[in-house]
Design a protein around this motif. Structure first.
Motif, PDB file in Angstrom:
ATOM      1  N   LEU A 141     121.822  -7.499 -15.309  1.00  0.00           N
ATOM      2  CA  LEU A 141     120.709  -6.726 -16.084  1.00  0.00           C
ATOM      3  C   LEU A 141     121.384  -6.023 -16.963  1.00  0.00           C
ATOM      4  N   ARG A 142     122.620  -5.692 -16.901  1.00  0.00           N
ATOM      5  CA  ARG A 142     123.619  -5.036 -17.885  1.00  0.00           C
ATOM      6  C   ARG A 142     123.740  -5.698 -19.015  1.00  0.00           C
ATOM      7  N   TRP A 143     124.150  -7.047 -18.660  1.00  0.00           N
ATOM      8  CA  TRP A 143     124.264  -8.037 -19.789  1.00  0.00           C
ATOM      9  C   TRP A 143     123.250  -8.301 -20.727  1.00  0.00           C
ATOM     10  N   VAL A 144     121.993  -8.481 -19.926  1.00  0.00           N
ATOM     11  CA  VAL A 144     120.691  -8.616 -20.710  1.00  0.00           C
ATOM     12  C   VAL A 144     120.676  -7.257 -21.695  1.00  0.00           C
ATOM     13  N   TYR A 145     120.808  -6.176 -21.015  1.00  0.00           N
ATOM     14  CA  TYR A 145     120.431  -4.994 -21.790  1.00  0.00           C
ATOM     15  C   TYR A 145     121.604  -4.794 -23.142  1.00  0.00           C
ATOM     16  N   GLU A 146     122.714  -5.108 -22.768  1.00  0.00           N
ATOM     17  CA  GLU A 146     123.659  -5.424 -24.049  1.00  0.00           C
ATOM     18  C   GLU A 146     123.477  -6.499 -25.106  1.00  0.00           C
ATOM     19  N   GLN A 147     122.591  -7.305 -24.827  1.00  0.00           N
ATOM     20  CA  GLN A 147     122.012  -8.238 -25.948  1.00  0.00           C
ATOM     21  C   GLN A 147     120.966  -7.740 -26.915  1.00  0.00           C
ATOM     22  N   GLY A 148     120.624  -6.491 -26.276  1.00  0.00           N
ATOM     23  CA  GLY A 148     119.364  -6.092 -27.055  1.00  0.00           C
ATOM     24  C   GLY A 148     118.203  -6.230 -26.563  1.00  0.00           C
ATOM     25  N   ASP A 149     118.089  -6.803 -25.576  1.00  0.00           N
ATOM     26  CA  ASP A 149     116.867  -7.121 -25.038  1.00  0.00           C
ATOM     27  C   ASP A 149     116.182  -6.301 -24.104  1.00  0.00           C
ATOM     28  N   VAL A 150     114.873  -6.033 -24.050  1.00  0.00           N
ATOM     29  CA  VAL A 150     114.213  -5.183 -22.932  1.00  0.00           C
ATOM     30  C   VAL A 150     114.187  -6.181 -21.751  1.00  0.00           C
ATOM     31  N   VAL A 151     114.319  -5.532 -20.571  1.00  0.00           N
ATOM     32  CA  VAL A 151     114.559  -6.582 -19.374  1.00  0.00           C
ATOM     33  C   VAL A 151     113.460  -6.109 -18.127  1.00  0.00           C
ATOM     34  N   LEU A 152     112.816  -7.103 -17.792  1.00  0.00           N
ATOM     35  CA  LEU A 152     111.990  -6.981 -16.757  1.00  0.00           C
ATOM     36  C   LEU A 152     112.531  -7.098 -15.241  1.00  0.00           C
ATOM     37  N   VAL A 153     112.268  -6.267 -14.399  1.00  0.00           N
ATOM     38  CA  VAL A 153     112.897  -6.365 -12.980  1.00  0.00           C
ATOM     39  C   VAL A 153     111.815  -6.336 -11.907  1.00  0.00           C
ATOM     40  N   LYS A 154     112.033  -6.827 -10.661  1.00  0.00           N
ATOM     41  CA  LYS A 154     110.874  -6.850  -9.920  1.00  0.00           C
ATOM     42  C   LYS A 154     111.554  -6.720  -8.372  1.00  0.00           C
ATOM     43  N   SER A 155     111.282  -5.554  -7.658  1.00  0.00           N
ATOM     44  CA  SER A 155     111.801  -5.516  -6.433  1.00  0.00           C
ATOM     45  C   SER A 155     110.686  -4.652  -5.435  1.00  0.00           C
ATOM     46  N   PHE A 156     110.506  -4.826  -4.361  1.00  0.00           N
ATOM     47  CA  PHE A 156     109.932  -4.145  -3.447  1.00  0.00           C
ATOM     48  C   PHE A 156     110.697  -3.187  -2.572  1.00  0.00           C
ATOM     49  N   ASN A 157     112.027  -3.412  -2.673  1.00  0.00           N
ATOM     50  CA  ASN A 157     113.031  -2.742  -1.854  1.00  0.00           C
ATOM     51  C   ASN A 157     113.411  -1.338  -2.779  1.00  0.00           C
ATOM     52  N   GLU A 158     113.322  -0.302  -1.895  1.00  0.00           N
ATOM     53  CA  GLU A 158     113.657   1.144  -3.071  1.00  0.00           C
ATOM     54  C   GLU A 158     115.211   1.004  -3.113  1.00  0.00           C
ATOM     55  N   LYS A 159     115.881   0.815  -2.353  1.00  0.00           N
ATOM     56  CA  LYS A 159     117.470   0.700  -2.879  1.00  0.00           C
ATOM     57  C   LYS A 159     117.775  -0.217  -4.024  1.00  0.00           C
ATOM     58  N   ARG A 160     117.176  -1.336  -3.992  1.00  0.00           N
ATOM     59  CA  ARG A 160     117.318  -2.269  -5.499  1.00  0.00           C
ATOM     60  C   ARG A 160     116.578  -1.801  -6.428  1.00  0.00           C
ATOM     61  N   MET A 161     115.570  -0.981  -6.217  1.00  0.00           N
ATOM     62  CA  MET A 161     114.516  -0.496  -7.303  1.00  0.00           C
ATOM     63  C   MET A 161     115.703   0.554  -8.158  1.00  0.00           C
ATOM     64  N   MET A 162     116.374   1.574  -7.102  1.00  0.00           N
ATOM     65  CA  MET A 162     117.375   2.393  -7.769  1.00  0.00           C
ATOM     66  C   MET A 162     118.640   1.673  -8.211  1.00  0.00           C
ATOM     67  N   GLU A 163     119.008   0.681  -7.865  1.00  0.00           N
ATOM     68  CA  GLU A 163     120.254  -0.120  -8.192  1.00  0.00           C
ATOM     69  C   GLU A 163     120.058  -0.670  -9.801  1.00  0.00           C
ATOM     70  N   ASN A 164     118.695  -1.012  -9.658  1.00  0.00           N
ATOM     71  CA  ASN A 164     118.429  -1.664 -11.068  1.00  0.00           C
ATOM     72  C   ASN A 164     118.532  -0.711 -12.277  1.00  0.00           C
ATOM     73  N   LEU A 165     118.149   0.428 -11.837  1.00  0.00           N
ATOM     74  CA  LEU A 165     118.116   1.609 -12.894  1.00  0.00           C
ATOM     75  C   LEU A 165     119.565   1.975 -13.211  1.00  0.00           C
ATOM     76  N   ASP A 166     120.527   1.679 -12.321  1.00  0.00           N
ATOM     77  CA  ASP A 166     121.734   2.256 -12.542  1.00  0.00           C
ATOM     78  C   ASP A 166     122.580   1.264 -13.497  1.00  0.00           C
ATOM     79  N   ILE A 167     122.258   0.801 -14.683  1.00  0.00           N
ATOM     80  CA  ILE A 167     123.043   0.052 -15.322  1.00  0.00           C
ATOM     81  C   ILE A 167     123.268   0.691 -16.924  1.00  0.00           C
TER      82      ILE A 167
END
Length: 527
Positions: A141-167
């Protein structure tokens, strides 16, 4: 809601009105009228039903076609982007046109109908994640973000939801980014569900396509499924009355051949497959054996072919490509990556273009994908020259590992393409040292592989393209079977300790009246 913020064309595809389903019946696919559909999208924007409009899963050529008629350009192109499918060419176009890329499947969509586990099992990403104390998903996710792209994530797991924001509070290092840039590229979702003869007969749907006999199929899909296409013989009559066989396709259980984008290639160039099929046979000259071997290699899954003016094999290769197209093994020459080389007698400024034209005449082609100076500065290129080539084709094998040269090429973004990966046993320029190496024999026996496969896998793990050549069908197949296993750290350590000696010293290029008076001069001390 009274409006949405962004409305996208989901796929450049039309099916019969009615159900919202996927996959959909192939007989419901219809020709896609891009111009009129986009005009309707523009009207949605004017009516205030959406604040922005865009597209999804559009290639560079499809975007060019859309932009040529659109009054309002798309704001967004939502496409697959991840470290294993980096979309460099498409991103370059989108940046130039002010179109924002939005990345779907940034983790490879593992577990989904359209996904795979390639991203989440990538050893390079695992290594970076462990070193940085992050999850592999966060690295992607960080790599995609550093390319200047918007990135779509999907998880129903709350822990992973938080991890996906921590980039956002950390960065990848230049070394991390370099390692990721060297990952072999392979599209995750091929889009096979969208391929149908009934949907792709509209002449306006000509961009990004190649003809498979008289059936048009997606060029992008074919290029990404090298070695995966197996025809199922089934006759059909299309409107022109031509009887076509083998128009239905399915996947073979074979490993994909990774590809790499070349740094100085033309904007519309295709990636280079990381395994190429060589055509140099001594004594040099055209032969029916070479022509037959190339056709069989295409059938086996090879899509990268290497020739040269001095080999005398350009004519045979061109004839074989024509045979492969005529028989339906490939839709067109565009599905193949062809390399040829400028010979020394044409290494004069006024002879380069005529020499290339002669090569094209021999091949009966309008273009080649890669043209190399055969000796001594691009192919077999040494370290102190300042030309920025896309490729340096040199001898590489476990007994001549080219560590210093590779370090330079990696730094400059030059892709190494390895010839004589097995030491060229049986040729006038090679020897049997590689194939008789006890260390390699020991590793091959322990892993249940051939010694050739150990060599080819080792070259591949260096990040190099590798050229193979065999007219034996079984060995052709074995040479492709190097992608679904790895050498262990112990294996690589043992290979790293093998004494180094060049197999191809090239004494023929040493002369008192030429530019190189000794082998030390020719190879800049690397002998």
């Amino acid at each position: 809601m009274e409006y949405i913020d962004l409305y996208l064309i989901h796929w450049p595809m039309t099916v019969k009105p009615g159900k919202y389903e996927f996959p959909f019946p192939k007989d419901e696919i219809e020709p896609f009228d891009m111009k009129s559909v986009w005009e309707a999208m523009e009207e949605c924007l004017r009516l205030g039903l959406t604040k922005a409009i865009g597209v999804s899963n559009f290639s560079s050529k499809k975007l060019h076609a859309l932009l040529s008629t659109a009054q309002i350009p798309p704001s967004v192109n939502q496409v697959e982007v991840n470290p294993l499918w980096q979309q460099r060419k498409l991103r370059e176009l989108c940046v130039a046109k002010g179109i924002q890329i939005c990345a779907w499947s940034p983790l490879g969509a593992r577990g989904a109908l359209w996904g795979s586990d390639g991203v989440m099992e990538c050893a390079v990403l695992m290594e970076i994640a462990e070193a940085k104390g992050k999850t592999l998903a966060q690295i992607c996710l960080r790599w995609v973000y550093e390319q200047g792209d918007v990135v779509l994530v999907k998880s129903f797991n709350e822990k992973r939801m938080m991890e996906n924001l921590d980039i956002l509070g950390w960065e990848l290092s230049d070394e991390d980014n370099h390692k990721i840039s060297q990952i072999p590229q392979c599209k995750g979702y091929q889009g096979l569900d969208f391929v149908s003869p009934s949907g792709l007969t509209n002449p306006s749907w000509s961009f990004g396509m190649v003809r498979f006999d008289s059936i048009i199929v997606e060029r992008e899909r074919l290029q990404r499924t090298v070695g995966l296409i197996e025809p199922i013989v089934d006759s059909a009559v299309i409107p022109s009355g031509i009887v076509i066989s083998s128009i239905y396709l399915k996947y073979k259980k074979m490993g994909r051949i990774p590809e790499v984008l070349l740094i100085s290639a033309a904007p519309d160039s295709k990636p280079m497959p990381m395994i190429g099929f060589g055509t140099a046979t001594y004594p040099f000259g055209p032969s029916e054996a070479a022509r037959s071997a190339v056709v069989r290699a295409v059938a086996a899954g090879y899509r990268h072919f290497d020739t040269a003016a001095v080999y005398g094999s350009e004519t045979s290769l061109g004839e074989a490509v024509a045979d492969a197209v005529e028989s339906g093994l490939v839709g067109s020459r565009d599905e193949l990556f062809i390399t040829s080389k400028l010979w020394c007698s044409d290494a004069h400024s006024d002879r380069v273009i005529p020499a290339l034209r002669k090569t094209l005449q021999n091949l009966q082609m309008e273009y080649i994908d890669l043209y190399l100076i055969h000796w001594p500065i691009i192919r077999n290129f040494a370290l102190d020259r300042e030309i920025p080539p896309a490729v340096n084709q040199v001898e590489v094998n476990p007994l001549w590992q080219q560590k210093k040269l590779r370090e330079f090429c990696v730094e400059k973004g030059i892709k190494i393409c390895a010839y004589s990966p097995l030491g060229a046993k049986g040729t006038v320029w090679g020897n049997d040292r590689v194939m008789e190496c006890e260390v390699l024999k020991e590793i091959a026996q322990a892993k249940g592989k051939t010694l050739a496969q150990i060599c080819l896998r080792w070259v591949h793990e260096q990040g190099d393209c590798v050229l193979v050549k065999s007219y034996n069908d079984q060995r052709m197949k074995e040479n492709l079977e190097i992608f679904d296993w790895e050498l262990s750290e112990e294996d690589k350590y043992k290979i790293n300790q093998i004494p180094q000696q060049r197999s191809v010293p090239a004494e023929d290029f040493i002369s008192d009246v030429g530019p190189f008076k000794s082998l030390m001069e020719l190879w800049d001390g690397e002998i």
